[in-house]
Design an enzyme around this catalytic site. Structure first.
Site, PDB file in Angstrom:
ATOM      1  CG  HIS A 100      -1.695  -1.065   1.601  1.00 32.17           C
ATOM      2  ND1 HIS A 100      -1.235  -2.167   2.246  1.00 32.17           N
ATOM      3  CD2 HIS A 100      -3.022  -1.266   1.419  1.00 32.17           C
ATOM      4  CE1 HIS A 100      -2.235  -3.017   2.442  1.00 32.17           C
ATOM      5  NE2 HIS A 100      -3.336  -2.502   1.943  1.00 32.17           N
ATOM      6  CG  ASP A 103       1.947  -0.888   3.330  1.00 34.17           C
ATOM      7  OD1 ASP A 103       1.197  -0.535   4.267  1.00 34.17           O
ATOM      8  OD2 ASP A 103       1.618  -1.693   2.440  1.00 34.17           O
ATOM      9  CD  GLU A 231      -7.654  -8.369  -0.598  1.00 33.91           C
ATOM     10  OE1 GLU A 231      -6.707  -7.898  -1.251  1.00 33.91           O
ATOM     11  OE2 GLU A 231      -7.576  -8.662   0.602  1.00 33.91           O
ATOM     12  CD  GLU A 267      -7.031 -11.856   3.308  1.00 36.08           C
ATOM     13  OE1 GLU A 267      -6.761 -10.753   2.818  1.00 36.08           O
ATOM     14  OE2 GLU A 267      -7.154 -12.047   4.536  1.00 36.08           O
ATOM     15  CG  HIS A 270     -10.644 -11.153   3.036  1.00 31.34           C
ATOM     16  ND1 HIS A 270     -10.287 -10.122   2.215  1.00 31.34           N
ATOM     17  CD2 HIS A 270     -10.002 -10.928   4.215  1.00 31.34           C
ATOM     18  CE1 HIS A 270      -9.473  -9.295   2.852  1.00 31.34           C
ATOM     19  NE2 HIS A 270      -9.281  -9.775   4.064  1.00 31.34           N
ATOM     20  CG  ASP A 295      -4.111 -10.874  -0.584  1.00 29.55           C
ATOM     21  OD1 ASP A 295      -3.329 -10.787  -1.549  1.00 29.55           O
ATOM     22  OD2 ASP A 295      -4.503  -9.891   0.065  1.00 29.55           O
ATOM     23  CG  ASP A 306      -8.778 -10.753   7.945  1.00 25.57           C
ATOM     24  OD1 ASP A 306      -8.474 -11.907   7.626  1.00 25.57           O
ATOM     25  OD2 ASP A 306      -8.567  -9.755   7.224  1.00 25.57           O
ATOM     26  CG  ASP A 308      -4.723 -11.044   7.671  1.00 24.62           C
ATOM     27  OD1 ASP A 308      -5.574 -11.624   6.966  1.00 24.62           O
ATOM     28  OD2 ASP A 308      -4.672  -9.806   7.796  1.00 24.62           O
ATOM     29  CG  ASP A 338      -3.089  -9.915   3.315  1.00 28.62           C
ATOM     30  OD1 ASP A 338      -2.441  -9.335   4.192  1.00 28.62           O
ATOM     31  OD2 ASP A 338      -4.238  -9.587   2.987  1.00 28.62           O
TER      32      ASP A 338
HETATM   33 MN   LIG Z   1      -7.122 -10.597   5.920  1.00 22.66          MN
END
Ligand SMILES: [Mn+2]
Length: 436
Positions: A100, A103, A231, A267, A270, A295, A306, A308, A338
Site C-alpha cells: 500500500h 506502507d 479484493e 483472500e 476473507h 492473498d 481476520d 491473517d 497477506d
Molecule cells: Mn485478511
C-alpha cells in the site's frame, strides 16, 4: 552493506529430512511440476504491510516485534525498510512483492509531502528492483486507515474525501507505471455501511464504480494498464462491506460493465469470514473467468475475525492449488502472503521462518494438486457423477433440444428414477492419501 538477517544465508531446498529450520523442505523453485517450474506455478509475493510495518500490537497490548530497521526519523526508517525488504525477498528467493502507499512512505503533514516521500522511496525501490530482477505484483492505495475515511473513500458521503481518494489512486497508478506493476488492487475496507438509516447504498456503489472507471481511463491515458483487481471481504472494519464475497463482487463488476478490466484478488481468510471455503471463492471466480490473484493466509475457525495467519494447512492449499491448476495458472497474478507473524513470534528471523512455512505449505499443495490432476481424481468422479448428461435425454437437455412439454412426455414414461450413492466419505478418505 547492512544486513538485517546476519545469521541466515539464502534459503535453499534441502528436502523434508533436513534439520535446518532455514531451509525449504518442499519448495524447490526450479523443480518441474506438470511442465512448469514450481516458482512459475506459485509466483510468490511478500506483503510490505505485514512484513515491514506490522508491530505485533493488538487491541489489548503494545507492540512486541523487534525490528532492527527502526531509525531516528520516519523517512530514515522507510529507507532502512527498503534495504531489509529486498534482503528478505532475495534470501527467500521470492520474485514479487506488494504494498500500500502508506506502507512504504510516511504521510508527512500534507498530501504533497506524502507524494514527495513516495517519489523518493520508489526511486530506492526501483534501484533495488533493477539490481535484483524482483518485480511488483501489485500495489494499492490505503484508503481506510486515516480518519478522513471514517465513512468510506469512494463511497464516502463527503465529496472532498472522494477527491482525496482519487488523488491517491492516480499516484498509485503513476508508481505502478514507474515500477512496472502487473496488477493494481482495490480493497474497500471502509466501502460499506454502518446503518441503512442514513445510507444511500445505490448512490455509494455508483460512486465506487465512478472511481474504478476513472482508474481505467487514467491507465489508458498514461499507457499503463495493470490488471485491475477487487479484493472481496464481507466485514471488518465495516459492518457490511459492499464487496462481500466473489459472487457479490462479480455482480458489481457486471452491473457496471467492468468485466474487461477487472478481476478478483481473493483472500483465504476473507473467504472463511464470508462463510465460504477458499476453494469455493476461487471456483466462483473461475466460473466468471475472473480469477486474478490470491492473498495467501489462513484464518482460525475458532475466531470470528481476520487473523491473517501464515498458511500451514495442506488440505486448504491443495484444494486452492487445484483451482489454480484448473485455471491454467494464476499469472499475471500471484500468491501474495497477506500473512503476519503471531504476536509471540517477535524475532526478526521469524519473518523468514514464517514465509518458509507458507511457501513449503503451498509447495506441498501444488504437488498434491498436480497428482490429483494427473490421476484425473476429480475429473473421473465428476464424469461419473454427471454421466446421465452424456447420452440419451441428458445429452438432449444440454444441447438445448428439449422443453417443458417434451420433458413431461419423457418423465411420464420414465418416472422410476434411480440415484447412485455419492460415497462421499470414501472420496474424502482417498483425497487424504494425496496429502500425506
Ligand atoms: Mn485478511
Amino acid at each position: 552493506m547492512t544486513t538485517y538477517f546476519p545469521n541466515v544465508d539464502k534459503i535453499q531446498y534441502e528436502g523434508k529430512l533436513t534439520a535446518n529450520p532455514f531451509a525449504f523442505r518442499h519448495y524447490n523453485a526450479d523443480e518441474i511440476v506438470m511442465g512448469k517450474s514450481m516458482k512459475e506455478h506459485l509466483r510468490f509475493a511478500v506483503a510490505y504491510w505485514h512484513t515491514m510495518t506490522q508491530d505485533g500490537s493488538d487491541p489489548f497490548g503494545n507492540p512486541t516485534n523487534i525490528r532492527t530497521w527502526e531509525a531516528e526519523t520516519p523517512m530514515a526508517t522507510a529507507k532502512n525498510r527498503v534495504e531489509a525488504f529486498f534482503e528478505i525477498l532475495t534470501k527467500l528467493g521470492v520474485e514479487y512483492f506488494c504494498f500500500h502507499d502508506i506502507d512504504i512512505a510516511p504521510e508527512g503533514d500534507s498530501l504533497e509531502e506524502f507524494f514527495a516521500n513516495i517519489d523518493e522511496i520508489t526511486d530506492l525501490i526501483k534501484e533495488k528492483m533493477d539490481e535484483t530482477g524482483i518485480k511488483l505484483l501489485w500495489n494499492t492505495a490505503n484508503m481506510f486507515s486515516d480518519p478522513r475515511f471514517n465513512n468510506g473513500a469512494a463511497s464516502s458521503n463527503n465529496a472532498e474525501v472522494f477527491a482525496y481518494a482519487a488523488a491517491q489512486v492516480k499516484k498509485g497508478l503513476d508508481i505502478s507505471k514507474k515500477l512496472g506493476g502487473q496488477n493494481y488492487v482495490f480493497w474497500g475496507g471502509r466501502e460499506g455501511y454502518e446503518s441503512l438509516l442514513n445510507t444511500d447504498m445505490k448512490f455509494e456503489q455508483d460512486n465506487i464504480a465512478r472511481l474504478f472507471k476513472m482508474a481505467i481511463a487514467y491507465g489508458e491515458k498514461i499507457g499503463h494498464k495493470p490488471q485491475f483487481l477487487i479484493e472481496p471481504k464481507p466485514k471488518e472494519p465495516s459492518k457490511h462491506q459492499y464487496d462481500f464475497d466473489a459472487a457479490t463482487t462479480m455482480a458489481f463488476i457486471q452491473k457496471y460493465g467492468l468485466e474487461g478490466d477487472f478481476k478478483l484478488n481473493l483472500e483465504a481468510n476473507h473467504a472463511t469470514l464470508a462463510g465460504h471455503t477458499f476453494e469455493h471463492e476461487l471456483n466462483v471466480a473461475r466460473c466468471y473467468d475472473a480469477l486474478g490473484s490470491i492473498d495467501a493466509n489462513q484464518g482460525d475457525t475458532l475466531l470470528g475475525w481476520d487473523t491473517d495467519e501464515f498458511p500451514t494447512n495442506i488440505y486448504d492449499t491443495t484444494l486452492a492449488m487445484y483451482e489454480i491448476l484448473e485455471n491454467g495458472g494464476i499469472a499475471p497474478g500471484g500468491i501474495n502472503f497477506d500473512s503476519k507473524v503471531r504476536r509471540s513470534s517477535f524475532e526478526m528471523d521469524d519473518l523468514l521462518l514464517a514465509h518458509i512455512a507458507g511457501m513449503d505449505t503451498f509447495a506441498r499443495g501444488l504437488k498434491a494438486a498436480a497428482a490429483l490432476k494427473e490421476d484425473r481424481f476429480f475429473d473421473e468422479l465428476k464424469e461419473k457423477r454427471y454421466a446421465t448428461y452424456q447420452e440419451g435425454i441428458g445429452a438432449k437437455i444440454v444441447a438445448d433440444k428439449e422443453d417443458l412439454e417434451t420433458l413431461t412426455d419423457y418423465a411420464l414414461q420414465h418416472d422410476d428414477v434411480k440415484l447412485e450413492s455419492s460415497h462421499l466419505e470414501m472420496v474424502k478418505s482417498r483425497l487424504n492419501d494425496y496429502l500425506v
